[in-house]
Write a protein that holds these residues in place. Structure first.
Motif, short mmCIF file in Angstrom:
data_model
loop_
_atom_site.label_atom_id
_atom_site.label_comp_id
_atom_site.label_asym_id
_atom_site.label_seq_id
_atom_site.Cartn_x
_atom_site.Cartn_y
_atom_site.Cartn_z
N SER A 66 33.36 -34.64 21.66
CA SER A 66 32.88 -35.93 21.17
C SER A 66 31.90 -36.55 22.16
O SER A 66 30.84 -37.06 21.76
CB SER A 66 34.07 -36.86 20.93
N HIS A 67 32.24 -36.49 23.43
CA HIS A 67 31.34 -36.98 24.49
C HIS A 67 30.04 -36.21 24.45
O HIS A 67 28.94 -36.78 24.53
CB HIS A 67 32.03 -36.84 25.85
N ASN A 114 23.19 -37.22 20.69
CA ASN A 114 22.62 -38.25 19.82
C ASN A 114 21.78 -39.25 20.61
O ASN A 114 20.74 -39.71 20.14
CB ASN A 114 23.73 -38.97 19.06
N ASN A 115 22.26 -39.59 21.80
CA ASN A 115 21.51 -40.54 22.64
C ASN A 115 20.16 -39.97 23.05
O ASN A 115 19.16 -40.69 23.11
CB ASN A 115 22.33 -40.91 23.87
N ASN A 145 24.02 -32.19 14.24
CA ASN A 145 24.89 -32.27 15.41
C ASN A 145 26.22 -31.60 15.07
O ASN A 145 27.04 -32.14 14.34
CB ASN A 145 25.11 -33.72 15.83
N LYS A 171 27.92 -37.32 21.48
CA LYS A 171 27.33 -38.64 21.68
C LYS A 171 26.13 -38.56 22.63
O LYS A 171 25.11 -39.23 22.42
CB LYS A 171 28.37 -39.61 22.24
N PHE A 230 30.24 -35.08 14.36
CA PHE A 230 29.91 -33.94 15.22
C PHE A 230 30.38 -32.60 14.66
O PHE A 230 30.58 -31.64 15.39
CB PHE A 230 30.47 -34.14 16.64
#
Length: 412
Positions: A397-398, A404-405, A290, A401, A275
């Motif tokens: 970080s959350h 990315n999802n 990202n 993610k 990230f």
């Protein structure tokens, strides 16, 4: 030096507060714990605000979470000289280890990671501090430290503002941009907090700093220090970014290690942090980056403006920090802003040959993104929010993610 036989108040029961509480318990020190926002009644050592105000003068030290601002209205303000943070206690535990302290606005975590990757071939290394790792709470702390030769500490301006006893061998300032002004009050105070890292150097310790910062802040350089490694401003380019920050950080790290006369494999292939300018899609159709770790709006905008590709999309969001820069110019891009602070971010942007759209959340943004990406060809999507993640996510970080999802789900 800290006297563990004295009485301590642990103010704040987050990660650092829990870590230092466990350390003090293991050392059989006298301490109590208080938190402004959490009910600690189940903890034997807890104290409530009313009791704290009555007994506050009986405490010899106050250990606070680094981000707590001790202003004139704070209950601890009269005791500022007695305030410590968890990292101060390393002065009691470090024996023969070599300690690197890393601060700066951008690149701290990356430099810490690169130092560890290069030096771990020859030494047992450990990264702690603002990087997210704690060590004082380990039951076998002495045994753990005895196996470690290199300790690398990522130091935020919050931590540097409060530390009193930490000692380091090598101080590193990566760069300085406008940041954390809500806490420091002014850019000048923020800069001074960064240069405070020099005061923790041991005798003959070294300072590592870019030439641009050394020139710009020459009055803050410790003139008694003869061991200053001034790192030249090299230009590194790649096909996507006009300027490659990871290559610059790699060059910076090599200069530090060479100056300190450590042997290392300069050809080693380094792993980048997740990230942080992470290329998650790289096809002939589109490139997607990202950079969820970006919480500085100015730096996010510098990145999109430096990208050489023509059809560019930047996604911004989060809680923007106070800045001394009122307007940020974005050129030749499609700007998508999401989240509850979208209008605050919008007000700080000036568009040149660009279009701007705002969205309530990432889900709505991706519905729009899916349509436009399939309607016409785009060269690059840069997800570099430029604001703190806590408005909608647990942490950066959350947030990374989740992004990315969405990319996987919509198959952009």
């Amino acid at each position: 030096m800290i006297d563990l036989k004295k009485k301590f108040l642990v103010y704040g029961h987050g990660i650092s507060g829990k870590s230092i509480s466990k350390y003090l318990k293991r050392k059989k020190s006298s301490y109590q714990v208080y938190d402004d926002f959490s009910d600690l009644s189940s903890i034997k050592e807890s104290i409530n605000l009313q009791e704290l105000k009555k007994t506050i003068k009986t405490f010899d030290y106050f250990i606070v979470s680094p981000s707590i601002k001790i202003n004139k209205n704070h209950v601890l303000y009269p005791f500022k000289e007695k305030i410590l943070i968890d990292l101060d206690f390393l002065s009691l535990e470090i024996k023969n280890q070599i300690v690197f302290g890393v601060t700066g606005t951008e690149g701290k975590s990356t430099i810490c990671s690169y130092l560890s990757q290069y030096l771990s071939d020859s030494f047992k290394t450990l990264i702690i501090g603002n990087y997210g790792n704690t060590i004082l709470d380990k039951d076998n702390l002495e045994k753990t430290l005895s196996k470690i030769k290199i300790i690398i500490i990522e130091l935020s301006s919050y931590q540097l503002d409060k530390i009193k006893f930490l000692k380091i061998n090598h101080a590193i300032i990566t760069n300085i941009y406008s940041d954390h002004l809500q806490y420091h009050g002014s850019f000048s105070n923020y800069v001074k907090s960064k240069f405070k890292i020099q005061s923790f150097l041991i005798k003959n310790g070294s300072l590592h700093i870019r030439s641009i910062e050394r020139r710009r802040y020459s009055t803050l350089i410790n003139t008694h220090n003869k061991n200053i490694n001034t790192i030249s401003n090299m230009n590194f380019h790649n096909k996507i970014f006009g300027f490659d920050i990871n290559l610059l950080n790699e060059y910076f790290t090599k200069s530090i290690i060479s100056y300190c006369k450590f042997n290392f494999d300069q050809s080693k292939k380094l792993k980048n942090l997740p990230f942080r300018n992470e290329l998650i899609e790289n096809t002939s159709n589109i490139k997607i980056i990202n950079d969820s770790k970006s919480t500085n709006l100015e730096n996010s905008i510098i990145k999109i403006n430096q990208i050489n590709l023509k059809k560019k999309i930047i996604i911004l969001g989060g809680n923007p920090k106070k800045s001394n820069i009122k307007t940020n110019i974005i050129k030749n891009s499609l700007i998508l802003i999401f989240g509850p602070n979208r209008f605050r971010i919008n007000n700080r942007i000036e568009c040149i040959n660009s279009k701007l759209f705002t969205f309530v959340n990432l889900e709505n943004l991706f519905k729009f993104l899916k349509v436009i990406v399939h309607q016409s060809k785009w060269d690059v999507i840069l997800f570099s929010p430029g604001g703190e993640s806590f408005d909608q996510f647990k942490d950066y970080s959350h947030r990374g993610k989740v992004f990315n999802n969405y990319i996987k789900k919509f198959k952009i």
